[in-house]
Design an enzyme around this catalytic site. Structure first.
Site, PDB file in Angstrom:
ATOM      1  N   HIS A 458       0.827  -1.211   0.000  1.00 54.57           N
ATOM      2  CA  HIS A 458       0.000   0.000   0.000  1.00 54.57           C
ATOM      3  C   HIS A 458       0.866   1.268   0.000  1.00 54.57           C
ATOM      4  O   HIS A 458       0.727   2.139  -0.859  1.00 54.57           O
ATOM      5  CB  HIS A 458      -0.915  -0.007   1.230  1.00 54.57           C
ATOM      6  CG  HIS A 458      -1.733   1.240   1.393  1.00 54.57           C
ATOM      7  ND1 HIS A 458      -3.045   1.314   1.000  1.00 54.57           N
ATOM      8  CD2 HIS A 458      -1.422   2.473   1.889  1.00 54.57           C
ATOM      9  CE1 HIS A 458      -3.506   2.531   1.235  1.00 54.57           C
ATOM     10  NE2 HIS A 458      -2.541   3.261   1.785  1.00 54.57           N
ATOM     11  N   GLU A 459       1.767   1.350   0.961  1.00 58.19           N
ATOM     12  CA  GLU A 459       2.578   2.571   1.075  1.00 58.19           C
ATOM     13  C   GLU A 459       3.456   2.751  -0.150  1.00 58.19           C
ATOM     14  O   GLU A 459       3.717   3.876  -0.578  1.00 58.19           O
ATOM     15  CB  GLU A 459       3.417   2.549   2.358  1.00 58.19           C
ATOM     16  CG  GLU A 459       2.594   2.582   3.648  1.00 58.19           C
ATOM     17  CD  GLU A 459       1.592   3.728   3.723  1.00 58.19           C
ATOM     18  OE1 GLU A 459       1.846   4.784   3.129  1.00 58.19           O
ATOM     19  OE2 GLU A 459       0.529   3.537   4.365  1.00 58.19           O
ATOM     20  N   HIS A 465       3.327   7.000  -6.777  1.00 58.78           N
ATOM     21  CA  HIS A 465       2.597   8.216  -7.150  1.00 58.78           C
ATOM     22  C   HIS A 465       3.532   9.430  -7.068  1.00 58.78           C
ATOM     23  O   HIS A 465       3.499  10.319  -7.916  1.00 58.78           O
ATOM     24  CB  HIS A 465       1.402   8.374  -6.201  1.00 58.78           C
ATOM     25  CG  HIS A 465       0.267   9.186  -6.738  1.00 58.78           C
ATOM     26  ND1 HIS A 465      -0.821   9.523  -5.967  1.00 58.78           N
ATOM     27  CD2 HIS A 465       0.031   9.751  -7.947  1.00 58.78           C
ATOM     28  CE1 HIS A 465      -1.669  10.244  -6.696  1.00 58.78           C
ATOM     29  NE2 HIS A 465      -1.171  10.399  -7.894  1.00 58.78           N
TER      30      HIS A 465
HETATM   31 ZN   LIG Z   1      -2.551   5.292   2.283  1.00 56.00          ZN
END
Ligand SMILES: [Zn+2]
Length: 671
Positions: A458-459, A465
């Protein structure tokens, strides 16, 4: 010695030389940075030439470099390693930075100059910069008269002070609430390694004997799954849900005061509630739409949670208590799906998960290469750095990983930027992932739970991004998207954790080296819906709690925060006595000191896009370079340089549909 922050660092990537930095340097550089920034902005506002895009908006983007790099370096170290010295100066820094935001946004001459530009001929990212900048100024009160501006400054300053006090006390209450057990027998069910860490933790906290279980941020504590004695579970659970209610570190009233002041500020800005203020900068169309979506999901989620409770009671033979839920839920998973989540840890070693899992998936999707570097001066010996390369060998940026929990670190997991990709400033990205994985006892491998595996993926989605941003302007770069969009790329990256082409690459038994037993992924898939009733309900409970605090009207003050919490949740059809909120008012850092006020709904809002995207990848052959390339080009690299929902529709070929989310969480109609 001169303050090293005053000049750009000469290290690669302009990496801050943490080894040379002391608390006083940050405070001094931020003070000077504020002055310098105001001077530069003043020159733009006073420019007598006719306004052009270049001499207004672009000039503003170029300003404030000292402040910018110092704040990013500071925020990284303060959130991950808040030493006593840093905690001492933090309130002053918060107040400087917040006052500075007001000084910019409430500067009449600057706003007049920006508004004077005829921007009609601009297109693309340039046009976006103008509209986003003006929107930010207006939302921050640029159009108020001077009397109201004064009131706004005072309110902002009070809220900032309360927020930093909340955070400080929360860190204290986390340490106060750690649970001490005298006897190893009370901790039956923990592994030898876990027992050894608990013993180390007790010594480190000054106990001469016994074992200490420290708390993690959400309500659910990982050890509740394995502790055999209900009484030991009850103590841990109650310490968790009662955080912030007692003593010198009581945080409850600070939260209530902040909510009240935020509602007063909303009224000043011309809105009904703080939630309305927040939502005007969101992809969600408005407060009613958000409330309607949450309310629409509650009945099915609660029905599923009650059905799960009935299953648990068959095993426990008694009405289920909230502290027993996780334990019996794990027992059902073992029995029904032959799934032993605790035993899975033996297959997940941190470095393997990271390098052969997270990095490997990114290599296959985006062509990235990773080289660990040991030449950067870091703020703590546990922190590590990797240089990230594109497929053609060009350097993309730097990834900083800080994985282990420590008392100076805030709870939870997050991504942060030390440098942001922005071609205007020729900056290359330096992004961090910070987690709170319990540090293994000396000489033991760092084993991680399945949840932590997910968090690592997730991180890293947030990191991508930031790394992939192709923005020209720093204020539109990478993760600078609306709050209810920012979780979307990171949620998508979780899909690779258990992907059949990724998992076998990193999951190997730490002692025998054997791969996961055949059929494990099928078992996990089969078991995926088990526990979703609980998980969705505890999440929705937190989202409703957040929106309730931020739907107060014009200075309304709640005198009994716990009674308020109980009332709004019960009114919404939730069952907090059985399924407590993922965060309660006393330790809801996201909304009282984390920029997520009236924004906790974002996770399920963006999960609609996430589930719809997972379906797209699956339909298009999954882990393939061309799929990664499309996602990178149309979505990850765009940041806020165009409307994120437009990017989504271009990537997906149509607007998002909610059905994949409903199916994933077992909420589909007729179930
Ligand atoms: Zn997050």
């Amino acid at each position: 010695m001169p303050n090293p922050l005053l000049e750009p660092s000469t290290l690669p990537f302009e990496f801050p030389d943490y080894s040379a930095l002391e608390a006083a340097h940050y405070l001094d550089a931020i003070g000077q940075g504020v002055d310098q920034h105001l001077e530069e902005l003043g020159a733009i506002a006073q420019n007598t030439d006719a306004p052009t895009f270049e001499n207004t908006f672009v000039a503003v983007e170029r300003c404030g470099q000292l402040l910018r790099r110092t704040v990013m370096a500071y925020w990284t170290v303060f959130s991950a390693h808040a030493t006593d010295e840093l905690r001492e100066i933090d309130p002053e820094i918060q107040s400087l930075v917040s006052g500075h935001q007001d000084a910019i946004h409430l500067d009449e001459a600057l706003f007049a100059r920006l508004s004077a530009l005829d921007a009609r001929a601009l297109t693309g990212e340039d046009a976006r910069l103008v509209s986003e900048t003006l929107r930010t100024f207006r939302a921050a009160g640029a159009e108020l008269d001077e009397k109201r501006k004064q009131e706004l400054r005072a309110l902002n300053s009070q809220i900032t002070d309360l927020s930093s006090e909340y955070s400080r006390k929360l860190l204290g209450t986390m340490n106060d609430a750690a649970v001490h057990y005298s006897d190893a027998a009370e901790l039956d069910g923990l592994s030898d390694g876990q027992l050894a860490s608990a013993s180390d933790a007790a010594r480190a906290a000054g106990h001469t004997q016994g074992y200490l279980l420290s708390l993690v941020l959400p309500t659910g504590q990982p050890m509740l799954e394995c502790l055999e004695l209900s009484e030991s579970r009850r103590r841990l659970f109650e310490a968790s849900v009662n955080r912030g209610q007692e003593g010198a570190n009581r945080t409850l009233d600070l939260g209530a005061q902040m909510a009240s002041l935020r509602s007063k500020r909303a009224a000043l800005l011309g809105f009904d509630t703080h939630a309305d203020v927040v939502l005007q900068d969101a992809t969600a169309p408005g407060l009613e739409a958000v409330k309607a979506r949450l309310a629409g999901l509650v009945p099915a989620a609660v029905a599923n949670a009650r059905a799960e409770a009935a299953e648990l009671e068959k095993i426990s033979g008694a009405p289920i208590q909230p502290w027993d839920w996780t334990y019996y839920s794990a027992a059902v998973a073992r029995e029904r799906y032959t799934l032993d989540r605790a035993a899975l840890r033996e297959y997940f070693e941190l470095d393997a998960v990271l390098v052969r899992g997270v990095f490997s998936a990114a290599s296959r999707l985006y062509g990235l290469g990773f080289t660990e570097r040991f030449d950067f001066p870091l703020y703590h010996p546990d922190v590590r750095t990797w240089e990230v390369f594109n497929e053609d060998g060009s350097s993309l940026g730097l990834f900083v990983g800080d994985f282990f929990a420590r008392p100076t670190k805030a709870g939870g997991a997050w991504m942060n930027s030390i440098r942001e990709s922005a071609s205007l400033l020729e900056e290359r990205p330096v992004v961090t992932n910070t987690l709170n994985i319990p540090k293994p006892a000396q000489g033991e491998p760092a084993l991680v739970s399945l949840d932590e595996v997910n968090t690592l993926f997730h991180e890293f989605g947030h990191a991508l991004h930031g790394l992939f941003s192709a923005a020209i302007y720093p204020s539109l770069s990478g993760t600078a998207v609306p709050r209810d969009f920012v979780e979307y790329p990171s949620q998508v990256n979780e899909m690779w954790a258990l992907h059949p082409e990724v998992l076998p690459g990193y999951a190997a038994h730490t002692v025998t080296g054997e791969p996961l037993p055949a059929g494990t992924v099928d078992t996990l898939d089969a078991a995926a819906l088990w526990g979703e009733g609980f998980a969705t309900t505890e999440y929705l409970t937190a989202a409703v709690l957040d929106l309730s605090w931020h739907s107060l009207v014009d200075g309304e003050m709640v005198s009994d925060p716990l009674a308020f919490e109980q009332r709004v949740l019960t009114d919404a059809g939730l069952i907090p006595d059985l399924v407590p909120s993922r965060y309660r008012t006393g330790y809801f850092k996201h909304i009282f000191d984390g920029g997520y006020s009236a924004g906790y709904y974002s996770y399920i809002w963006s999960e609609v896009l996430d589930a719809d995207t997972v379906q797209w990848f699956t339909e298009n052959g999954g882990l393939k370079r061309e799929n990664g390339e499309r996602f990178r080009d149309e979505l990850l690299s765009r940041g806020n340089t165009r409307d994120p929902l437009e990017s989504y529709e271009i990537f997906r070929g149509r607007p998002a549909r909610i059905e994949p989310l409903l199916a994933r969480r077992g909420l589909a109609k007729g179930k």
